[in-house]
Design an enzyme around this catalytic site. Structure first.
Site, PDB file in Angstrom:
ATOM      1  N   ARG A  27      47.811  46.500  77.909  1.00 28.57           N
ATOM      2  CA  ARG A  27      47.756  45.124  76.837  1.00 28.57           C
ATOM      3  C   ARG A  27      47.880  44.300  77.558  1.00 28.57           C
ATOM      4  O   ARG A  27      46.992  43.485  76.481  1.00 28.57           O
ATOM      5  CB  ARG A  27      49.183  45.031  76.180  1.00 28.57           C
ATOM      6  CG  ARG A  27      49.436  46.556  75.016  1.00 28.57           C
ATOM      7  CD  ARG A  27      50.831  46.150  74.785  1.00 28.57           C
ATOM      8  NE  ARG A  27      51.015  45.357  73.350  1.00 28.57           N
ATOM      9  CZ  ARG A  27      50.706  45.596  72.656  1.00 28.57           C
ATOM     10  NH1 ARG A  27      50.786  46.483  71.935  1.00 28.57           N
ATOM     11  NH2 ARG A  27      50.583  44.654  71.354  1.00 28.57           N
ATOM     12  N   TRP A  74      51.560  37.833  78.903  1.00 30.82           N
ATOM     13  CA  TRP A  74      50.681  36.901  79.161  1.00 30.82           C
ATOM     14  C   TRP A  74      51.194  35.201  79.038  1.00 30.82           C
ATOM     15  O   TRP A  74      51.122  35.391  77.632  1.00 30.82           O
ATOM     16  CB  TRP A  74      49.654  37.799  77.874  1.00 30.82           C
ATOM     17  CG  TRP A  74      48.083  37.722  77.634  1.00 30.82           C
ATOM     18  CD1 TRP A  74      47.377  38.269  78.707  1.00 30.82           C
ATOM     19  CD2 TRP A  74      47.908  36.987  76.984  1.00 30.82           C
ATOM     20  NE1 TRP A  74      45.944  37.958  78.075  1.00 30.82           N
ATOM     21  CE2 TRP A  74      46.327  36.600  76.907  1.00 30.82           C
ATOM     22  CE3 TRP A  74      48.210  35.970  75.694  1.00 30.82           C
ATOM     23  CZ2 TRP A  74      45.266  36.476  76.298  1.00 30.82           C
ATOM     24  CZ3 TRP A  74      46.970  35.027  75.577  1.00 30.82           C
ATOM     25  CH2 TRP A  74      45.941  35.353  75.458  1.00 30.82           C
ATOM     26  N   GLY A 101      54.997  36.002  71.397  1.00 28.10           N
ATOM     27  CA  GLY A 101      54.900  34.993  69.973  1.00 28.10           C
ATOM     28  C   GLY A 101      55.336  33.781  70.762  1.00 28.10           C
ATOM     29  O   GLY A 101      55.062  33.345  72.394  1.00 28.10           O
ATOM     30  N   GLU A 481      27.509  44.198  69.634  1.00 24.74           N
ATOM     31  CA  GLU A 481      28.865  45.013  70.392  1.00 24.74           C
ATOM     32  C   GLU A 481      28.419  45.636  71.985  1.00 24.74           C
ATOM     33  O   GLU A 481      29.126  45.524  73.080  1.00 24.74           O
ATOM     34  CB  GLU A 481      29.164  46.700  69.933  1.00 24.74           C
ATOM     35  CG  GLU A 481      30.170  47.612  69.833  1.00 24.74           C
ATOM     36  CD  GLU A 481      31.246  47.060  70.870  1.00 24.74           C
ATOM     37  OE1 GLU A 481      31.284  45.299  70.156  1.00 24.74           O
ATOM     38  OE2 GLU A 481      32.263  47.475  71.151  1.00 24.74           O
ATOM     39  N   LYS A 603      44.814  43.817  74.823  1.00 24.28           N
ATOM     40  CA  LYS A 603      44.455  45.131  73.828  1.00 24.28           C
ATOM     41  C   LYS A 603      44.442  44.879  72.825  1.00 24.28           C
ATOM     42  O   LYS A 603      43.776  44.916  71.651  1.00 24.28           O
ATOM     43  CB  LYS A 603      45.103  46.154  74.032  1.00 24.28           C
ATOM     44  CG  LYS A 603      44.978  46.883  73.579  1.00 24.28           C
ATOM     45  CD  LYS A 603      43.152  47.989  74.185  1.00 24.28           C
ATOM     46  CE  LYS A 603      42.336  49.037  72.615  1.00 24.28           C
ATOM     47  NZ  LYS A 603      41.854  49.356  72.560  1.00 24.28           N
TER      48      LYS A 603
HETATM   49  O1  M6R Z   1      43.117  45.574  67.158  1.00 20.76           O
HETATM   50  P1  M6R Z   1      41.903  45.175  66.507  1.00 20.76           P
HETATM   51  O2  M6R Z   1      40.488  46.350  66.010  1.00 20.76           O
HETATM   52  O3  M6R Z   1      41.781  44.180  65.469  1.00 20.76           O
HETATM   53  O4  M6R Z   1      41.057  43.961  68.081  1.00 20.76           O
HETATM   54  C1  M6R Z   1      39.815  43.327  68.218  1.00 20.76           C
HETATM   55  C2  M6R Z   1      39.746  42.321  69.175  1.00 20.76           C
HETATM   56  O5  M6R Z   1      40.514  42.303  69.812  1.00 20.76           O
HETATM   57  C3  M6R Z   1      38.970  43.786  69.834  1.00 20.76           C
HETATM   58  O6  M6R Z   1      37.956  45.021  69.751  1.00 20.76           O
HETATM   59  C4  M6R Z   1      38.064  43.044  71.625  1.00 20.76           C
HETATM   60  O7  M6R Z   1      37.383  42.432  70.763  1.00 20.76           O
HETATM   61  C5  M6R Z   1      38.104  44.328  72.391  1.00 20.76           C
HETATM   62  N1  M6R Z   1      38.242  43.701  73.733  1.00 20.76           N
HETATM   63  C6  M6R Z   1      36.757  44.455  71.998  1.00 20.76           C
HETATM   64  O8  M6R Z   1      36.525  46.227  73.475  1.00 20.76           O
END
Ligand code: M6R
Length: 608
Positions: A27, A74, A101, A481, A603
């Site tokens: 994460r 984090w 949080g 992407e 993550k």
């Molecule tokens: O879990 P989610 O799909 O909501 O996450 C969204 C973004 O944080 C996520 O796609 C992020 O941009 C990734 N690191 C991309 O590889």
């Protein structure tokens, strides 16, 4: 982002906490710590950096106890440092607390506590909450936690233990996920099921506003009014092997190679070939509702936002319903137009992204029906949406999203097919799309078989400082992407652009040192993209071209060609994104980057 794990039972909690924290490493975090309760009181060990550092600390000064809490941090308030790592101890040393949080009014609370003589050793909002619990303690830990949370504003997932009220972990959640794991004569808490999957599959997800008292032999969930709640027990159906690397060097590579299977899983039981239709059991939209939708808003972040852009084209093409795509972080801070017939599609791999969750709540508040495209079963978005389509891609551990992206595009295609067939889309066209969808897994496999070619290309370009990714139509989002994948794991600056838009600015960057990746399958805009390739060639850019068949127009024009199998225009992003994932992966590995846990990234981003 931050991770929480807790254990109460007959075993020594420390190895279980460390194991759980390691499962949460993916994460993203910068420091870690544990606190355990035993006959001698509270023992806390913390370290900046990786969990291996915490293990070294524990090797020098071991700790043991049947009740403990652990955390990966984090940084938000204060830099990564041991003093800022969790658990934090109260001034009197009786209370330890871990927190995911942000407590927004911490400065004001801290001032008040300081005036009463409290001393602070960290820069964190968490230490303030810990001392507030001490201040409000009156005999039962859960009462003090509840009282403290009433005074705190912001978001939290917390776990608290105390020497004054031993034998229990008090947990609470608002805006940051938390669950209770049920065992036999032992219980767990975790911010993510993967932390405890090796020990139990039975979990109780806490909702926002829930608190729980978790003991060795039971647990109780209650709300902020102290009323006991009956929360259902859910079963996690992931296998342990799915959250392990299984012989691959990195989770990201494993997840890229899983895609033939994950795409099949996304489509299983949902494609009705003979009718040219899709079956989506969980969307909770009646035939009439499907027909009366007059606007779609898709909201998401990061990679999920890129799939949203593809979803926009799919739905407009197949169903002729107007679609708006919104960054979730922007959606709620403007004044979006939502009608009673608006469908808001919310896309999130994790189902926990704070901005996306907030956007979904805002759309609901404004009267839209919400439909979640989520991968993690039981996640907050999946529980709060009105209906959903699970991706069934299995746990995605690598921070860079790969298999979730291709599954999102396929799920959006299934939805667009359904919306289209309910309207004007013919069954002949529907069957063509259904067949093309079913062909995708084998086609992805063909691309993966040629991974060594892409690895060789990565060797050639690994030292580049910049990259441009260009595509048009369905593959403009693919370009975005591809660029995101490269930049987030290799730290090379990369930009995605609509190929024709390049000449309005980015063309100034092109010289012999600029690799330009063109996504140019043989689709409706192929000839147009070739003109854009010419423009780059004329400026001596290095051209890597992804295309879907032998093209004489490309001869002598491109430096490298990557071939993908032919498919319908609308499905080319699924195939084209796979070589781009591999290119980013191999470049990052060759540059020595930490592919699965890139710097500064998390993550699932559970803060705004
Ligand atoms: O879990 P989610 O799909 O909501 O996450 C969204 C973004 O944080 C996520 O796609 C992020 O941009 C990734 N690191 C991309 O590889």
């Amino acid at each position: 982002m931050c991770g929480i794990v807790g254990y109460v039972g007959s075993r020594n909690s420390v190895p279980l906490l460390i194991e759980g924290l390691k499962r949460l490493e993916y994460r993203g975090y910068d420091s870690a710590g544990v606190a355990v309760l035993n006959g001698h009181g509270l023992e806390t060990r913390r370290a900046e950096g990786k969990i291996a550092k915490l293990e070294q600390v524990l090797a020098v000064t071991p700790a043991e106890g049947g009740l403990g809490i652990g955390h990966t941090r984090w940084a938000t308030h204060g830099p990564p440092a041991e003093r800022n790592a969790h658990p934090h101890l109260s001034n009197d040393g009786t209370i330890a607390l871990v927190h995911n949080g942000i407590i927004e009014n911490y400065a004001e609370l801290k001032q008040g506590l300081k005036a009463q003589g409290y001393v602070f050793h960290s820069d964190t909002d968490t230490e303030v909450l810990t001392n507030l619990v001490q201040e409000l303690y009156g005999g039962r830990l859960e009462d003090a936690v509840l009282a403290a949370l009433e005074r705190g504003e912001g978001t939290y997932g917390i776990a608290v233990v105390s020497t004054r009220d031993p034998g229990k972990i008090v947990a609470a959640r608002k805006g940051s996920p938390l669950l209770v794991g049920l065992g036999d004569g032992e219980h767990f808490i975790a911010s993510d099921a993967s932390a405890i999957l090796a020990h139990t599959r039975e979990v109780v997800y806490l909702n926002d506003g829930d608190l729980a008292v978790v003991r060795k032999d039971g647990y109780r969930v209650f709300d902020m009014k102290a009323t006991t709640l009956d929360r259902p027990v859910a079963k996690i159906d992931w296998e342990l092997a799915q959250i392990e690397r299984g012989g691959y060097d990195h989770f990201m590579l494993k997840e890229i190679f899983e895609q033939p299977q994950t795409l099949e899983n996304t489509m299983r039981g949902r494609v009705v070939l003979e009718d040219g239709m899709s079956k989506l059991g969980g969307i909770n939209l009646s035939h009439d509702e499907l027909l009366t939708i007059d606007q779609v808003i898709i909201t998401a972040c990061g990679t999920s936002w890129h799939s949203a852009l593809i979803g926009e084209m799919l739905i407009e093409d197949l169903a002729r319903i107007p679609v708006e795509v919104e960054y979730a972080s922007e959606f709620r801070y403007r004044n979006p137009i939502v009608t009673p017939n608006t469908l808001c599609i919310v896309i999130s791999q994790s189902g926990e992204t704070a901005d996306t969750l907030a956007a979904m709540r805002e759309a609901k508040r404004r009267g839209a029906k919400t439909l979640g495209l989520v991968n993690v079963v039981g996640s907050t978005i999946a529980r709060e949406d009105d209906g959903g389509i699970y991706l069934h891609a299995g746990p995605e551990i690598g921070v860079a999203s790969t298999k979730a992206f291709t599954s999102q595009v396929v799920a959006l295609a299934l939805l667009a097919l359904k919306l289209g067939r309910k309207r004007q889309l013919s069954s002949v066209r529907g069957r063509e799309i259904a067949q093309a969808l079913l062909d995708l897994p084998a086609q992805v496999k063909q691309i993966l078989d040629r991974a060594p070619e892409i690895e060789a290309l990565a060797e050639r370009y690994k030292d580049a400082q910049n990259f441009l990714y260009l595509g048009r139509g369905y593959n403009f989002p693919t370009a975005l992407e591809g660029a995101l994948k490269l930049k987030e794991i290799s730290y090379i600056h990369a930009e995605g652009y609509p190929a024709a838009e390049m000449k309005h600015g980015p063309i100034a960057l092109i010289d012999e040192n600029m690799p330009v990746v063109f996504i140019a399958p043989h689709d409706a805009v192929f000839d147009k993209v070739v003109s854009n390739i010419q423009e780059v060639k004329a400026r001596r850019g290095r051209i890597i071209c992804l295309t879907s068949r032998e093209e004489h127009m490309l001869e002598g024009l491109v430096d490298h060609e990557i071939r993908i199998p032919p498919t319908l225009d609308m499905l080319t992003p699924v195939l084209a994104s796979v070589p781009l994932q591999l290119l980013a992966y191999y470049i990052a590995v060759k540059r020595g980057a930490n592919v699965d846990q890139p710097r500064n990234l998390a993550k699932s981003v559970t803060v705004e």
